[in-house]
Design a protein around this motif. Structure first.
Motif, mmCIF file in Angstrom:
data_model
loop_
_atom_site.group_PDB
_atom_site.id
_atom_site.type_symbol
_atom_site.label_atom_id
_atom_site.label_comp_id
_atom_site.label_asym_id
_atom_site.label_seq_id
_atom_site.Cartn_x
_atom_site.Cartn_y
_atom_site.Cartn_z
ATOM 1 N N GLY A 143 35.725 -22.976 -64.533
ATOM 2 C CA GLY A 143 35.987 -22.798 -65.952
ATOM 3 C C GLY A 143 35.497 -23.938 -66.824
ATOM 4 N N ALA A 144 35.527 -25.175 -66.311
ATOM 5 C CA ALA A 144 35.096 -26.319 -67.116
ATOM 6 C C ALA A 144 33.582 -26.366 -67.287
ATOM 7 N N LEU A 145 32.835 -25.739 -66.372
ATOM 8 C CA LEU A 145 31.376 -25.751 -66.440
ATOM 9 C C LEU A 145 30.814 -24.569 -67.218
ATOM 10 N N LEU A 146 31.478 -23.420 -67.126
ATOM 11 C CA LEU A 146 30.893 -22.167 -67.593
ATOM 12 C C LEU A 146 30.415 -22.169 -69.051
ATOM 13 N N PRO A 147 31.107 -22.826 -70.005
ATOM 14 C CA PRO A 147 30.609 -22.782 -71.388
ATOM 15 C C PRO A 147 29.248 -23.447 -71.573
ATOM 16 N N TYR A 148 28.805 -24.222 -70.588
ATOM 17 C CA TYR A 148 27.589 -25.021 -70.751
ATOM 18 C C TYR A 148 26.444 -24.546 -69.855
ATOM 19 N N ILE A 149 26.663 -23.458 -69.128
ATOM 20 C CA ILE A 149 25.600 -22.908 -68.284
ATOM 21 C C ILE A 149 24.843 -21.880 -69.117
ATOM 22 N N THR A 150 23.929 -22.373 -69.936
ATOM 23 C CA THR A 150 23.187 -21.543 -70.871
ATOM 24 C C THR A 150 21.693 -21.856 -70.791
ATOM 25 N N THR A 151 20.895 -20.912 -71.248
ATOM 26 C CA THR A 151 19.446 -21.115 -71.265
ATOM 27 C C THR A 151 19.061 -22.245 -72.210
ATOM 28 N N GLU A 152 19.739 -22.349 -73.346
ATOM 29 C CA GLU A 152 19.424 -23.440 -74.268
ATOM 30 C C GLU A 152 19.653 -24.794 -73.610
ATOM 31 N N ASN A 153 20.773 -24.952 -72.928
ATOM 32 C CA ASN A 153 21.027 -26.223 -72.258
ATOM 33 C C ASN A 153 20.036 -26.475 -71.130
ATOM 34 N N ALA A 154 19.662 -25.420 -70.405
ATOM 35 C CA ALA A 154 18.663 -25.579 -69.338
ATOM 36 C C ALA A 154 17.321 -26.004 -69.919
ATOM 37 N N ALA A 155 16.977 -25.487 -71.100
ATOM 38 C CA ALA A 155 15.738 -25.895 -71.761
ATOM 39 C C ALA A 155 15.811 -27.364 -72.184
ATOM 40 N N ARG A 156 16.959 -27.776 -72.685
ATOM 41 C CA ARG A 156 17.133 -29.193 -73.043
ATOM 42 C C ARG A 156 17.057 -30.070 -71.790
ATOM 43 N N ASP A 157 17.567 -29.559 -70.677
ATOM 44 C CA ASP A 157 17.419 -30.289 -69.416
ATOM 45 C C ASP A 157 15.944 -30.486 -69.078
ATOM 46 N N MET A 158 15.128 -29.472 -69.331
ATOM 47 C CA MET A 158 13.697 -29.601 -69.027
ATOM 48 C C MET A 158 13.045 -30.687 -69.866
ATOM 49 N N ASP A 159 13.534 -30.888 -71.081
ATOM 50 C CA ASP A 159 12.958 -31.976 -71.874
ATOM 51 C C ASP A 159 13.355 -33.326 -71.300
ATOM 52 N N ARG A 160 14.555 -33.422 -70.727
ATOM 53 C CA ARG A 160 14.950 -34.649 -70.042
ATOM 54 C C ARG A 160 14.073 -34.861 -68.799
ATOM 55 N N ILE A 161 13.743 -33.768 -68.109
ATOM 56 C CA ILE A 161 12.853 -33.865 -66.946
ATOM 57 C C ILE A 161 11.468 -34.353 -67.382
ATOM 58 N N ARG A 162 10.949 -33.777 -68.454
ATOM 59 C CA ARG A 162 9.642 -34.204 -68.978
ATOM 60 C C ARG A 162 9.635 -35.706 -69.259
ATOM 61 N N ALA A 163 10.672 -36.160 -69.937
ATOM 62 C CA ALA A 163 10.741 -37.582 -70.279
ATOM 63 C C ALA A 163 10.848 -38.449 -69.027
ATOM 64 N N ALA A 164 11.660 -38.020 -68.056
ATOM 65 C CA ALA A 164 11.825 -38.791 -66.833
ATOM 66 C C ALA A 164 10.536 -38.860 -66.030
ATOM 67 N N LEU A 165 9.682 -37.841 -66.164
ATOM 68 C CA LEU A 165 8.394 -37.827 -65.479
ATOM 69 C C LEU A 165 7.358 -38.690 -66.193
ATOM 70 N N GLY A 166 7.699 -39.158 -67.387
ATOM 71 C CA GLY A 166 6.776 -39.972 -68.141
ATOM 72 C C GLY A 166 5.669 -39.185 -68.808
ATOM 73 N N ARG A 167 5.911 -37.891 -69.056
ATOM 74 C CA ARG A 167 4.909 -37.037 -69.688
ATOM 75 C C ARG A 167 5.236 -36.845 -71.169
ATOM 76 N N THR A 168 4.201 -36.880 -72.010
ATOM 77 C CA THR A 168 4.429 -36.673 -73.443
ATOM 78 C C THR A 168 4.598 -35.199 -73.782
ATOM 79 N N LYS A 169 4.040 -34.328 -72.928
ATOM 80 C CA LYS A 169 4.200 -32.883 -73.132
ATOM 81 C C LYS A 169 4.556 -32.217 -71.810
ATOM 82 N N LEU A 170 5.215 -31.049 -71.920
ATOM 83 C CA LEU A 170 5.634 -30.294 -70.746
ATOM 84 C C LEU A 170 4.627 -29.189 -70.454
#
Length: 490
Positions: free
Chosen positions: A176-203
Motif C-alpha cells: 500500500g505504501a508503494l502503490l500510489p507511486y508506481i506510475t508511468t510518469e514516475n518511471a519516465a522521471r526515473d529514466m531521466d535520472r538514469i540518463r544523468a547517471a550515465l553521463g549522457r546529455t540526451k536519452l
C-alpha cells in the motif's frame, strides 16, 4: 495495454535466448568512465544472462518530495565500455523485468550499430530486482482447471469478482505504501535520472509495446533531453487502459482467425479442417471437450484459451500450439499438460496491476464492466471476458488513480514508430494516433501481425529502418511500409 501474466511484454522470448547466447564474452566490459554508476555482478535472483553487468541507482519514491524516501532501481548493461552512445531499452508490460533485455538487444544489433552503442536496461520501479511491489501469495486464488472466462450465469461471474476483489485487497496490504507511486510518469522521471547517471546529455531509447507509452511520456516531459527514440508496437496515447482492453479484443479475434486459416493450409499435418471455418469449429469442439473433461484433471478450456491468447503475439508460436492441440485430439495430452503447468507459475502479476490500476481511472460500477464486456464478446467471443478478468482487480483497487501525462507537444522531437498492421495487442489505429500526437514523427508499418518488430521479427526491411535511424538520426522522408514476415511452416 493490458498484457497478461502468461505473456511477455514483447513477443521476443523465443528468439532472444539464442541471440543473447551468441554474443562473445570478450565484447563486454564493465564501463566505469563518464558515469556515476558502478557496474558489477547482477543479482543472483535476477533474469540477467551470464556476461551482463548490473548497477543500482537510488531515486525518489515521490518526485514531489525529492529529498524524501528513496527506492532502488537495478540496471543492466551490455556492449563496449567506450561506446559513443547508450541505448536505453524497455521490454513493455507494464511491469516486465528488463534486466535480460540489454544483452539481448545488444547481441541482436548489427556490428556497425553495436560498435556505436552500448545498451542499458532496467527493472522499472515496482518490478523484480528494483524495489518491487507484492500482492503476497495469490497462488491459491488461481486454480487449474480454471473456471470459464465467459460466465454461464451470475453466480459464476460473482465468484470471479470475489477473486478480483481479494487480489486488490492483498496488493494493498502488502504494498500500500508503494502503490500510489508506481506510475508511468514516475518511471519516465526515473529514466531521466538514469540518463544523468550515465553521463549522457540526451536519452537514446528503444521501447516495445507499453515501452512506447513510457518513451512517449519521457519525450513529453523532457523534450530537450530526448535523443534518438524508437517506439515499437505502439500504444494509443488517447486511450485509457480500460478502453485499450476493448480495442485489443477484436484485434485478437482477427488474429485468431488468421491462425485458424494458417492451420487449414496444413490439414495434412494437423487434421483440423481445410478452411478457417472448419478449423474454428474443430477448435471449439476441443474447447468443449476440455471443459467437460479437463486433461490430466488440470488442463481445461480456460487453459487452452490462455495458450491461444499467448500465441497471438507472434506466429513463431503457431506451429507448437497447433501441434499441441493436434496431439491432444489424437490422444496425447502431454504437451498440453506441460504448457498448463508452466501457466500455473504465472498467476497474478503485481507490478502490472500496479501500473495499470493507477495510471488511469477505472470504472468502479461493475455494471459498466459487464455491459461493455457483453458488447465486446459479440465481436470477440474468444477474448472479451478473458481481458476483463485479467484487469478486474482495478475495479476494486484501493489506491486512487493519477492524472496521466497528455502525450505530445510542439516541443517533442520527431521519433521513429514501428508497427505491424495486424498487431493484436497494440492495434494499428493506436499507432496512427501516436503518429499524430508526436508531430513530425514517421510511422513504418509491416504487413504482418507480430508484436515486436525491430530486431526480433527477422524482418530485414524493418530492421534497416531502425538501424539507419540509430546510426544517423535521420527519419524516413515519409510514412512507409514493409513486407511482413510469413508465418513459419510446420
Amino acid at each position: 495495454m493490458i498484457l497478461k501474466p502468461t505473456r511477455r511484454g514483447v513477443a521476443v522470448a523465443a528468439a532472444l535466448g539464442a541471440l543473447a547466447l551468441a554474443v562473445p564474452e570478450s565484447a563486454h566490459a564493465a564501463p566505469q568512465a563518464a558515469s556515476a554508476l558502478k557496474w558489477g555482478a547482477c543479482p543472483a535472483s535476477s533474469d540477467a544472462p551470464h556476461g551482463t553487468y548490473c548497477s543500482t541507482l537510488k531515486v525518489p519514491l515521490d518526485y514531489t518530495k525529492p529529498n524524501g524516501r528513496k527506492i532502488t532501481l537495478t540496471l543492466s548493461i551490455a556492449g563496449l565500455a567506450n561506446a559513443e552512445r547508450t541505448l536505453v531499452v524497455n521490454p513493455g508490460g507494464p511491469g516486465e523485468s528488463g534486466i535480460a533485455l540489454a544483452k539481448m538487444v545488444w547481441g541482436s544489433l548489427p556490428q556497425n550499430v553495436s560498435e556505436k552503442y552500448n545498451v542499458v536496461s532496467f527493472d522499472p520501479r515496482g518490478v523484480g530486482a528494483s524495489t518491487p511491489v507484492s500482492c503476497g501469495d495469490t497462488a491459491k486464488l488461481i486454480k487449474h482447471p480454471a473456471s470459464s472466462y465467459a460466465p454461464a450465469n451470475p453466480l459464476q461471474e460473482k465468484k470471479r469478482r470475489v477473486v478480483a476483489r481479494r487480489v486488490a485487497e492483498r496488493c494493498q496490504v502488502k504494498s500500500g505504501a508503494l502503490l500510489p507511486y508506481i506510475t508511468t510518469e514516475n518511471a519516465a522521471r526515473d529514466m531521466d535520472r538514469i540518463r544523468a547517471a550515465l553521463g549522457r546529455t540526451k536519452l537514446d531509447y528503444l521501447g516495445y509495446s507499453y515501452g512506447s507509452r513510457l518513451g512517449a511520456t519521457y519525450a513529453t516531459l523532457f523534450p530537450q533531453r530526448t535523443g534518438r527514440m524508437i517506439l515499437d508496437s505502439v500504444m494509443d496515447p488517447t486511450a485509457t487502459s480500460y478502453a485499450a482492453q476493448f480495442q485489443q479484443n477484436p484485434a485478437l479475434q482477427k488474429r485468431a482467425q488468421q491462425f485458424f486459416t494458417w492451420i487449414a493450409k496444413y490439414d495434412s499435418t494437423y487434421h483440423m479442417g481445410t478452411t478457417e471455418t472448419e478449423v474454428s469449429a474443430a477448435w471449439q469442439a476441443t474447447r468443449k471437450k476440455l471443459a467437460a473433461h479437463p486433461a490430466g484433471g488440470r488442463a481445461g478450456s480456460t487453459e487452452l484459451d490462455d495458450l491461444l491468447a499467448s500465441a497471438m503475439y507472434t506466429n513463431m508460436e503457431w506451429p507448437s500450439l497447433a501441434e499441441m492441440v493436434a496431439d491432444y485430439r489424437r490422444g496425447d495430452a502431454s504437451a498440453l499438460l506441460n504448457a498448463t503447468d508452466q501457466l500455473a507459475f504465472g498467476g497474478v502479476n503485481p507490478s502490472q496491476l500496479a501500473y495499470n490500476c493507477v495510471d488511469d481511472a477505472w470504472p468502479r460500477d461493475w455494471n459498466t464492466w459487464h455491459k461493455d464486456t457483453v458488447a465486446s464478446a459479440a465481436e470477440a467471443p474468444l477474448f472479451a471476458w478473458m481481458n476483463t478478468w485479467y484487469s478486474a482487480p482495478c475495479a476494486y483497487w484501493k489506491t486512487a488513480p493519477v492524472k496521466p501525462v497528455k502525450i505530445g507537444s510542439t516541443k517533442v522531437p520527431p521519433v521513429l514508430l514501428l508497427q505491424a498492421a495486424d498487431d493484436p495487442a497494440t492495434p494499428l489505429a493506436g499507432a496512427r494516433r501516436m503518429r499524430e500526437a508526436l508531430t513530425g514523427s514517421r510511422l513504418v508499418v509491416a504487413d504482418s501481425g507480430n508484436h515486436g518488430q525491430y530486431l526480433f521479427d527477422t524482418n530485414d526491411c524493418m530492421d534497416a529502418h531502425g538501424n539507419r535511424y540509430l546510426l544517423t538520426g535521420k527519419l524516413p522522408a515519409e510514412d512507409t511500409t514493409c513486407k511482413g514476415v510469413a508465418a513459419p511452416t510446420p
